[in-house]
Motif scaffolding. Structure first.
Motif, PDB file in Angstrom:
ATOM      1  N   LEU A 146       0.843  -1.201   0.000  1.00 54.54           N
ATOM      2  CA  LEU A 146       0.000   0.000   0.000  1.00 54.54           C
ATOM      3  C   LEU A 146       0.877   1.249   0.000  1.00 54.54           C
ATOM      4  N   LYS A 147       0.567   2.186  -0.876  1.00 55.87           N
ATOM      5  CA  LYS A 147       1.369   3.398  -0.997  1.00 55.87           C
ATOM      6  C   LYS A 147       0.789   4.536  -0.139  1.00 55.87           C
ATOM      7  N   VAL A 148       1.669   5.423   0.264  1.00 55.47           N
ATOM      8  CA  VAL A 148       1.266   6.574   1.057  1.00 55.47           C
ATOM      9  C   VAL A 148       0.180   7.378   0.340  1.00 55.47           C
ATOM     10  N   LYS A 149       0.323   7.538  -0.969  1.00 53.23           N
ATOM     11  CA  LYS A 149      -0.639   8.342  -1.729  1.00 53.23           C
ATOM     12  C   LYS A 149      -2.043   7.754  -1.704  1.00 53.23           C
ATOM     13  N   ASP A 150      -2.154   6.458  -1.406  1.00 55.66           N
ATOM     14  CA  ASP A 150      -3.466   5.818  -1.363  1.00 55.66           C
ATOM     15  C   ASP A 150      -4.222   6.121  -0.076  1.00 55.66           C
ATOM     16  N   VAL A 151      -3.517   6.579   0.944  1.00 52.43           N
ATOM     17  CA  VAL A 151      -4.126   6.732   2.265  1.00 52.43           C
ATOM     18  C   VAL A 151      -4.035   8.161   2.802  1.00 52.43           C
ATOM     19  N   MET A 152      -3.055   8.912   2.358  1.00 51.36           N
ATOM     20  CA  MET A 152      -2.772  10.229   2.953  1.00 51.36           C
ATOM     21  C   MET A 152      -3.947  11.186   2.838  1.00 51.36           C
ATOM     22  N   GLY A 153      -4.012  12.120   3.794  1.00 57.71           N
ATOM     23  CA  GLY A 153      -4.972  13.208   3.710  1.00 57.71           C
ATOM     24  C   GLY A 153      -4.441  14.278   2.772  1.00 57.71           C
ATOM     25  N   ARG A 154      -5.294  14.810   1.936  1.00 58.06           N
ATOM     26  CA  ARG A 154      -4.840  15.774   0.925  1.00 58.06           C
ATOM     27  C   ARG A 154      -5.176  17.223   1.285  1.00 58.06           C
ATOM     28  N   ASN A 155      -6.092  17.426   2.204  1.00 55.21           N
ATOM     29  CA  ASN A 155      -6.439  18.789   2.625  1.00 55.21           C
ATOM     30  C   ASN A 155      -5.589  19.157   3.846  1.00 55.21           C
ATOM     31  N   VAL A 156      -4.394  19.646   3.564  1.00 52.18           N
ATOM     32  CA  VAL A 156      -3.421  19.910   4.626  1.00 52.18           C
ATOM     33  C   VAL A 156      -3.502  21.369   5.072  1.00 52.18           C
ATOM     34  N   VAL A 157      -3.687  21.553   6.367  1.00 51.16           N
ATOM     35  CA  VAL A 157      -3.669  22.900   6.942  1.00 51.16           C
ATOM     36  C   VAL A 157      -2.212  23.286   7.183  1.00 51.16           C
ATOM     37  N   THR A 158      -1.799  24.412   6.645  1.00 53.88           N
ATOM     38  CA  THR A 158      -0.414  24.876   6.809  1.00 53.88           C
ATOM     39  C   THR A 158      -0.399  26.309   7.317  1.00 53.88           C
ATOM     40  N   VAL A 159       0.770  26.737   7.760  1.00 53.90           N
ATOM     41  CA  VAL A 159       1.006  28.148   8.076  1.00 53.90           C
ATOM     42  C   VAL A 159       2.291  28.565   7.375  1.00 53.90           C
ATOM     43  N   GLU A 160       2.518  29.864   7.287  1.00 50.54           N
ATOM     44  CA  GLU A 160       3.734  30.369   6.661  1.00 50.54           C
ATOM     45  C   GLU A 160       4.758  30.778   7.713  1.00 50.54           C
ATOM     46  N   ASP A 161       6.014  30.762   7.328  1.00 54.72           N
ATOM     47  CA  ASP A 161       7.082  31.071   8.292  1.00 54.72           C
ATOM     48  C   ASP A 161       7.026  32.510   8.785  1.00 54.72           C
ATOM     49  N   GLU A 162       6.336  33.397   8.059  1.00 57.69           N
ATOM     50  CA  GLU A 162       6.220  34.790   8.461  1.00 57.69           C
ATOM     51  C   GLU A 162       4.932  35.069   9.232  1.00 57.69           C
ATOM     52  N   ASP A 163       4.116  34.043   9.478  1.00 61.71           N
ATOM     53  CA  ASP A 163       2.903  34.218  10.269  1.00 61.71           C
ATOM     54  C   ASP A 163       3.268  34.455  11.738  1.00 61.71           C
ATOM     55  N   THR A 164       2.353  35.051  12.477  1.00 59.71           N
ATOM     56  CA  THR A 164       2.591  35.329  13.889  1.00 59.71           C
ATOM     57  C   THR A 164       2.260  34.114  14.750  1.00 59.71           C
ATOM     58  N   ILE A 165       2.855  34.080  15.927  1.00 60.41           N
ATOM     59  CA  ILE A 165       2.621  32.978  16.854  1.00 60.41           C
ATOM     60  C   ILE A 165       1.148  32.905  17.261  1.00 60.41           C
ATOM     61  N   GLU A 166       0.508  34.044  17.468  1.00 59.19           N
ATOM     62  CA  GLU A 166      -0.894  34.025  17.874  1.00 59.19           C
ATOM     63  C   GLU A 166      -1.797  33.466  16.770  1.00 59.19           C
ATOM     64  N   TYR A 167      -1.408  33.701  15.521  1.00 60.65           N
ATOM     65  CA  TYR A 167      -2.181  33.130  14.408  1.00 60.65           C
ATOM     66  C   TYR A 167      -2.038  31.614  14.398  1.00 60.65           C
ATOM     67  N   VAL A 168      -0.845  31.120  14.688  1.00 60.97           N
ATOM     68  CA  VAL A 168      -0.627  29.674  14.761  1.00 60.97           C
ATOM     69  C   VAL A 168      -1.468  29.061  15.877  1.00 60.97           C
ATOM     70  N   ALA A 169      -1.521  29.748  17.014  1.00 62.45           N
ATOM     71  CA  ALA A 169      -2.337  29.260  18.127  1.00 62.45           C
ATOM     72  C   ALA A 169      -3.795  29.114  17.695  1.00 62.45           C
ATOM     73  N   TYR A 170      -4.277  30.097  16.950  1.00 60.66           N
ATOM     74  CA  TYR A 170      -5.651  30.051  16.442  1.00 60.66           C
ATOM     75  C   TYR A 170      -5.841  28.876  15.485  1.00 60.66           C
ATOM     76  N   LYS A 171      -4.891  28.685  14.572  1.00 63.74           N
ATOM     77  CA  LYS A 171      -5.006  27.603  13.581  1.00 63.74           C
ATOM     78  C   LYS A 171      -4.953  26.227  14.252  1.00 63.74           C
ATOM     79  N   LEU A 172      -4.071  26.062  15.231  1.00 60.51           N
ATOM     80  CA  LEU A 172      -3.995  24.792  15.949  1.00 60.51           C
ATOM     81  C   LEU A 172      -5.293  24.531  16.699  1.00 60.51           C
TER      82      LEU A 172
END
Length: 219
Positions: free
Chosen positions: A76-102
């Motif tokens: 079984l390959k990773v591509k067959d099971v992985m989630g494709r809707n990945v929530v990400t943040v950018e390296d220039e985002d603020t810490i408080e924004y990350v807290a909200y996203k988490l």
């Protein structure tokens, strides 16, 4: 404080064409709960979690042997099971924004991408807690003062100016709106030789000092 100041840059990843068996062994050996899936130029294609591994594995009631179960995961390959809707943040985002996203995403970590959309790190709840400790100055001995005040322009400036006039260094300051027209102002201060006279000054200015604590710095 930005994401890039606290993220982990050494990120363990997998590719889409790797087997689920390889992904499982990586998760187990590195004691991880998720792995970003990337292509050859580090663009995120998906994410694989320990829960995905469990769902893809034969159940405990299966009659398959361990060897047979591993064989199936190896096919079984990773591509067959992985989630494709990945929530990400950018390296220039603020810490408080990350807290909200988490908080909103209900996950333990988020992949971090740069302006080119390529994976450059990962930030976890643990990293967020570390940032909070550093921002609040928890590692420094201080006096923690909480003031109840009207939620209006100029209040923080008036209180901090009193500390300035007494030569008192403010290590950190946060405000919490109570929703009723008032706010809590919590300051961690280095009183040094100033003593507690500043408390009386704040009270004489018409503010309620609701809490005072002397704290030792934590390692």
């Amino acid at each position: 404080m930005l994401v890039k100041d606290f993220m982990t840059t050494d990120v363990i990843t997998v590719r889409e064409d790797q087997s689920m068996l390889e992904a499982r062994e990586l998760l187990r050996s590195k004691n991880l709960i998720s792995l970003p899936v990337v292509d050859d130029i580090k663009r995120i294609r998906g994410i694989i979690t320990i829960d995905d591994i469990g769902k893809a594995s034969p159940s405990d009631s299966s009659t398959l042997s361990r060897y047979e179960a591993n064989y199936l995961l190896g096919r079984l390959k990773v591509k067959d099971v992985m989630g494709r809707n990945v929530v990400t943040v950018e390296d220039e985002d603020t810490i408080e924004y990350v807290a909200y996203k988490l908080y909103k995403s209900k996950v333990n970590a988020l992949p971090v991408v740069n302006k080119e959309g390529k994976l450059c790190g990962i930030i976890s709840r643990s990293d967020l807690f570390r940032s909070f400790v550093e921002i609040m100055g928890v590692n420094r001995s201080c006096t923690r003062i909480t003031v109840e005040a009207p939620d209006k322009v100029g209040v923080v400036a008036e209180i901090t100016n009193m500390l300035k006039e007494d030569g008192i260094n403010i290590i950190s300051l946060v405000t919490l709106q109570n929703g009723d027209g008032t706010a809590q102002i919590t300051m961690r201060c280095d009183l040094n030789n100033s003593g507690m006279d500043i408390i009386e000054q704040i009270r004489e200015a018409g503010y309620e000092v609701s809490d005072i604590m002397t704290l030792e710095g934590l390692n």
